[in-house]
Design an enzyme around this catalytic site. Structure first.
Site, PDB file in Angstrom:
ATOM      1  N   GLU A  18      67.040  68.385 -30.918  1.00 56.48           N
ATOM      2  CA  GLU A  18      68.486  68.186 -30.868  1.00 56.48           C
ATOM      3  C   GLU A  18      68.994  68.597 -29.494  1.00 56.48           C
ATOM      4  O   GLU A  18      68.320  69.331 -28.765  1.00 56.48           O
ATOM      5  CB  GLU A  18      69.172  69.063 -31.923  1.00 56.48           C
ATOM      6  CG  GLU A  18      68.800  68.712 -33.349  1.00 56.48           C
ATOM      7  CD  GLU A  18      69.143  67.281 -33.712  1.00 56.48           C
ATOM      8  OE1 GLU A  18      70.323  66.909 -33.641  1.00 56.48           O
ATOM      9  OE2 GLU A  18      68.222  66.521 -34.056  1.00 56.48           O
ATOM     10  N   LYS A  50      69.335  68.253 -43.813  1.00 56.72           N
ATOM     11  CA  LYS A  50      68.521  67.205 -44.438  1.00 56.72           C
ATOM     12  C   LYS A  50      68.259  67.506 -45.921  1.00 56.72           C
ATOM     13  O   LYS A  50      68.244  66.586 -46.749  1.00 56.72           O
ATOM     14  CB  LYS A  50      67.214  67.033 -43.661  1.00 56.72           C
ATOM     15  CG  LYS A  50      67.465  66.447 -42.268  1.00 56.72           C
ATOM     16  CD  LYS A  50      66.259  66.580 -41.373  1.00 56.72           C
ATOM     17  CE  LYS A  50      66.492  65.916 -40.025  1.00 56.72           C
ATOM     18  NZ  LYS A  50      65.415  66.192 -39.066  1.00 56.72           N
ATOM     19  N   GLU A  85      69.960  56.126 -43.765  1.00 53.78           N
ATOM     20  CA  GLU A  85      68.515  56.387 -43.905  1.00 53.78           C
ATOM     21  C   GLU A  85      67.973  57.254 -42.760  1.00 53.78           C
ATOM     22  O   GLU A  85      67.170  58.171 -42.974  1.00 53.78           O
ATOM     23  CB  GLU A  85      67.770  55.046 -43.938  1.00 53.78           C
ATOM     24  CG  GLU A  85      66.271  55.152 -44.082  1.00 53.78           C
ATOM     25  CD  GLU A  85      65.853  55.802 -45.388  1.00 53.78           C
ATOM     26  OE1 GLU A  85      66.042  55.181 -46.426  1.00 53.78           O
ATOM     27  OE2 GLU A  85      65.353  56.956 -45.348  1.00 53.78           O
ATOM     28  N   GLY A  98      63.730  60.890 -40.093  1.00 53.45           N
ATOM     29  CA  GLY A  98      63.504  59.958 -38.974  1.00 53.45           C
ATOM     30  C   GLY A  98      63.155  58.563 -39.467  1.00 53.45           C
ATOM     31  O   GLY A  98      63.917  57.933 -40.191  1.00 53.45           O
TER      32      GLY A  98
END
Ligand code: HSE
Length: 391
Positions: A178, A193, A117, A122
């Protein structure tokens, strides 16, 4: 439930912190027994170790949280953990985007769970929301703001007239970016994503390359110019499906100032899906940050500890990539001497160096931009959001 955390960076330490300060019975049931750190690093807690095999060999360890990031050794560790019959929860979008089908099959074969998840959106329960939508509808479109760092940068450039470099430093300091922030600003994080989201939505592992353009070249002047035309710019990932074909893109997109996307501030994400019966559904929350992302990891852990299974995907559907499904108008900024590179398109100059390009396939526009960037490496473009063209 006994947990080993691999990696003790922003997310790994966030998971540890939430478990140590457990506020509910569900979290009080979780115990961190090992933390894997890099060889040569100081062991600041007695449960820290640098030998992964001791974790795999320990029958007391039920679940492994992977927060190392990147492809290797994360991929090998996840596979070995699953084969050692440990459940795995990860926040690592790069490795999930690449190996989702393999991890899923290995987990099914070893009778353990593999949940991810936190890899997308996030702290937003996006993957569970998408899986829930798929119980009833074929999802034919997903689009949204999937990166907290880029949203933070664009939002601060818009609301506080900040410069790109200064806001990027803030985002790094806040733990949103990142390790190599080029993944955030060049669109690669967001592309992972959308790969994960589309793979789930279409039950097909998305491996094709698709157009990606980030926000590295955006200037304060661009943000002001877009604002003068009534727009706010956001970095967007989008996928569309038509029958057994799909398209994906990552690019900056312009939203009217009153649209919801235009008003997403700080590190927040907004992800939309479209399904036949549910219509448009939007998911909003913090898309980056230590505790918000760790929260999503712990939600997965609690589901496993309470034996709550998530929806299973086989990823066996056959889908074809079709680069013609996403079409938009664009605003392009480049040296005016380069107009010959897009002369076959319908366009009009709208200010010095700015051009409004009319209705063009996203793939074509990205290919033209690539040629423009060879001559003018500072060029920038953003598509214009149109309700009927989107979900
Ligand atoms: N760097 C990522 C972001 C972290 O800014 O969204 C969460 O995936």
């Amino acid at each position: 439930m006994n947990i080993a955390i691999l990696g003790f960076g922003t997310i790994g330490s966030g998971v540890y912190e939430i478990i140590q300060h457990a506020a509910t019975d569900e979290v009080k049931n979780l115990h961190v027994t090992h933390i894997l750190i890099r060889k040569g690093k100081d062991k600041t807690l007695p449960i820290m170790c640098d030998d992964i095999q001791t974790i795999f060999d320990d029958p007391q360890v039920d679940l492994i949280v992977e927060t190392i990031g990147g492809i290797e050794p994360a991929h090998t560790h996840i596979m070995n953990a699953i084969q050692a019959k440990k459940h795995v929860v990860t926040a690592n979008k790069a490795v999930v985007a690449k190996y989702l089908k393999d991890f899923n099959a290995a987990a099914v074969n070893n009778d353990v769970h593999f949940y991810y998840e936190a890899s997308t959106g996030g702290g937003i329960p996006w993957i569970q929301g998408l899986e829930k939508a798929l119980r009833i509808d074929a999802v034919d479109c997903i689009h949204g703001i999937f990166n907290g760092t880029s949203n933070y940068i664009l939002d601060h450039m818009y609301r506080y007239q900040a410069t790109f470099d200064d806001v990027l430093k803030d985002a790094q300091h806040l733990g949103y970016a990142e390790a190599d922030p080029s993944a955030d600003i060049d669109g690669f994080d967001i592309s992972n994503k959308i790969r994960i989201s589309a793979s789930i939505a279409y039950n097909h592992p998305i491996t094709d390359q698709f157009p990606i353009f980030g926000i590295r070249n955006i200037l304060k002047e661009d943000v002001q110019f877009f604002s003068s035309k009534g727009f706010v710019v956001k970095l967007i990932a989008k996928t569309k499906r038509k029958g057994n074909t799909y398209d994906c893109i990552v690019e900056p997109m312009l939203f009217g100032k009153n649209q919801i996307e235009a008003n997403i501030q700080e590190n927040y994400n907004l992800i939309s899906l479209h399904g036949d019966t549910i219509g448009e559904l939007k998911f909003y929350g913090q898309g980056a940050g230590k505790l918000a992302t760790a929260n999503a990891v712990i939600q997965d852990i609690i589901d496993i500890s309470e034996n709550k299974s998530h929806r299973q995907c086989s990823f066996n559907n056959t889908m074809q990539y079709d680069s013609t499904l996403c079409n938009h108008d664009y605003i392009l900024r480049c040296n005016p001497s380069l107009q010959s590179l897009f002369k076959e398109l319908e366009y009009e100059p709208i200010a010095h160096s700015y051009f409004h390009i009319k209705h063009v396939e996203a793939t074509k526009m990205h290919a033209i931009l690539k040629e423009i960037l060879e001559c003018d490496p500072t060029a920038f473009m953003a598509s214009i959001y149109e309700e009927e063209q989107s979900c």
